[in-house]
Design a protein around this motif. Sequence first.
Motif, PDB file in Angstrom:
ATOM      1  N   THR A 168      34.315  27.077  30.115  1.00 14.96           N
ATOM      2  CA  THR A 168      34.114  28.370  30.761  1.00 14.96           C
ATOM      3  C   THR A 168      35.273  29.313  30.462  1.00 14.96           C
ATOM      4  N   VAL A 169      34.903  30.550  30.160  1.00  9.03           N
ATOM      5  CA  VAL A 169      35.872  31.627  29.945  1.00  9.03           C
ATOM      6  C   VAL A 169      35.404  32.808  30.784  1.00  9.03           C
ATOM      7  N   ALA A 170      36.322  33.705  31.115  1.00  5.33           N
ATOM      8  CA  ALA A 170      35.933  34.820  31.986  1.00  5.33           C
ATOM      9  C   ALA A 170      36.756  36.061  31.699  1.00  5.33           C
ATOM     10  N   PHE A 171      36.105  37.196  31.964  1.00  2.85           N
ATOM     11  CA  PHE A 171      36.771  38.501  31.925  1.00  2.85           C
ATOM     12  C   PHE A 171      36.505  39.205  33.235  1.00  2.85           C
ATOM     13  N   ASP A 172      37.557  39.734  33.834  1.00  4.54           N
ATOM     14  CA  ASP A 172      37.407  40.538  35.044  1.00  4.54           C
ATOM     15  C   ASP A 172      38.413  41.667  34.981  1.00  4.54           C
ATOM     16  N   ALA A 173      37.906  42.898  34.961  1.00  5.52           N
ATOM     17  CA  ALA A 173      38.780  44.061  34.828  1.00  5.52           C
ATOM     18  C   ALA A 173      39.746  44.209  35.991  1.00  5.52           C
ATOM     19  N   MET A 174      39.442  43.553  37.125  1.00  2.44           N
ATOM     20  CA  MET A 174      40.286  43.668  38.307  1.00  2.44           C
ATOM     21  C   MET A 174      41.304  42.533  38.423  1.00  2.44           C
ATOM     22  N   MET A 175      41.324  41.620  37.468  1.00  2.35           N
ATOM     23  CA  MET A 175      42.250  40.485  37.512  1.00  2.35           C
ATOM     24  C   MET A 175      43.076  40.436  36.235  1.00  2.35           C
ATOM     25  N   ASP A 176      44.379  40.225  36.373  1.00  2.00           N
ATOM     26  CA  ASP A 176      45.179  39.984  35.177  1.00  2.00           C
ATOM     27  C   ASP A 176      45.092  38.503  34.816  1.00  2.00           C
ATOM     28  N   ALA A 177      45.576  38.155  33.621  1.00  3.52           N
ATOM     29  CA  ALA A 177      45.425  36.790  33.110  1.00  3.52           C
ATOM     30  C   ALA A 177      46.115  35.755  33.990  1.00  3.52           C
ATOM     31  N   GLY A 178      47.093  36.183  34.796  1.00  2.00           N
ATOM     32  CA  GLY A 178      47.805  35.249  35.650  1.00  2.00           C
ATOM     33  C   GLY A 178      47.186  35.061  37.019  1.00  2.00           C
ATOM     34  N   HIS A 179      46.049  35.662  37.265  1.00  2.00           N
ATOM     35  CA  HIS A 179      45.419  35.536  38.582  1.00  2.00           C
ATOM     36  C   HIS A 179      45.119  34.066  38.878  1.00  2.00           C
ATOM     37  N   PRO A 180      45.452  33.591  40.077  1.00  2.00           N
ATOM     38  CA  PRO A 180      45.284  32.164  40.377  1.00  2.00           C
ATOM     39  C   PRO A 180      43.834  31.683  40.339  1.00  2.00           C
ATOM     40  N   ALA A 181      42.851  32.597  40.437  1.00  2.00           N
ATOM     41  CA  ALA A 181      41.440  32.177  40.415  1.00  2.00           C
ATOM     42  C   ALA A 181      41.078  31.502  39.105  1.00  2.00           C
TER      43      ALA A 181
END
Length: 309
Positions: A168-181
């Motif tokens: 699984t890979v993901a993109f979220d404009a509201m999260m930076d790459a270091g987001h714990p999610a």
Amino acid sequence: MQRIVIAEFMDAAAVERLRAQHDVHYDPALVDDPARLFDEARRARALIVRNRTQVRGELLAALAHCKVVGRLGVGLDNIDVAACEARGIRVIPATGANALSVAEYVIASAMLLLRGAYASTAEVAAGRWPRTALSNGRETAGKTLGLVGFGAIGQLTARLAQALGMRTVAFDAMMDAGHPAFAAARTQPLGLEALLAQSDVVSLHVPLVEGTRNLFHAARIAAMKDGAVLVNTSRGGIVDEQAVAGALRAGRLGGAALDVFDAEPLAASPHFEGCPNLLLTPHIAGVTAESNERVSGLIADRVLEALAP
């Protein structure tokens, strides 16, 4: 007792819970009768809707005594939240209550479209045997699922996919790459273009806002991996429907499952007629018997809290 108006379908047990304490007008057909809806709205202290009732403009103006709008679902694009809040009306979505239903829909659609073997019933029953034609289906294990939007539903979808052996890979404009999610869900953060280039299945989980409208236009769909599957359970305005149909007919997309549309209910759409490897469903990804109970129960409880003295 205060007046609660319910304009779309709701689980019966939740309706009765509201009736035990308040004066409830429950009519799932109210959404299709604007005159009656506006008349009921003028007396409502609470309004409960799904995605079709447009809480804005004339209807919002009619809610002169309303304290709370309960949304039997998550998306709020059918509700003018800012205008509600300006009038002192609290808006309550059923956050999280339908996440499992949506996640299961995504995984089931991906598996069906990757395998491509489940539309042969009529042929087999008629004595034909399309074994060779249906022997090139793809397994789910080892494939990459790309999640565009990584909120609660995206994260749950990732966990279900991983149980089937998917990366699984993901993109979220509201999260930076270091987001714990990302680390918590064992999912690699990527930019949108990198995600499209790598993903065998792309699933959309973003709200419809100005920045996401027509996000998946023809050029972006063309940037997807050859043979990839697209699943949209978020909002219809995010995807160019004609571009999806064109990519399916050209063999660029390996399949598409669309549960939401730019205009709902969807009118007759010639561009979809005879389209290969296409699943169309009427905005039901988040609606199952179990999720309806959870969504309805949550909103009933929250509306009762909002109306409490």
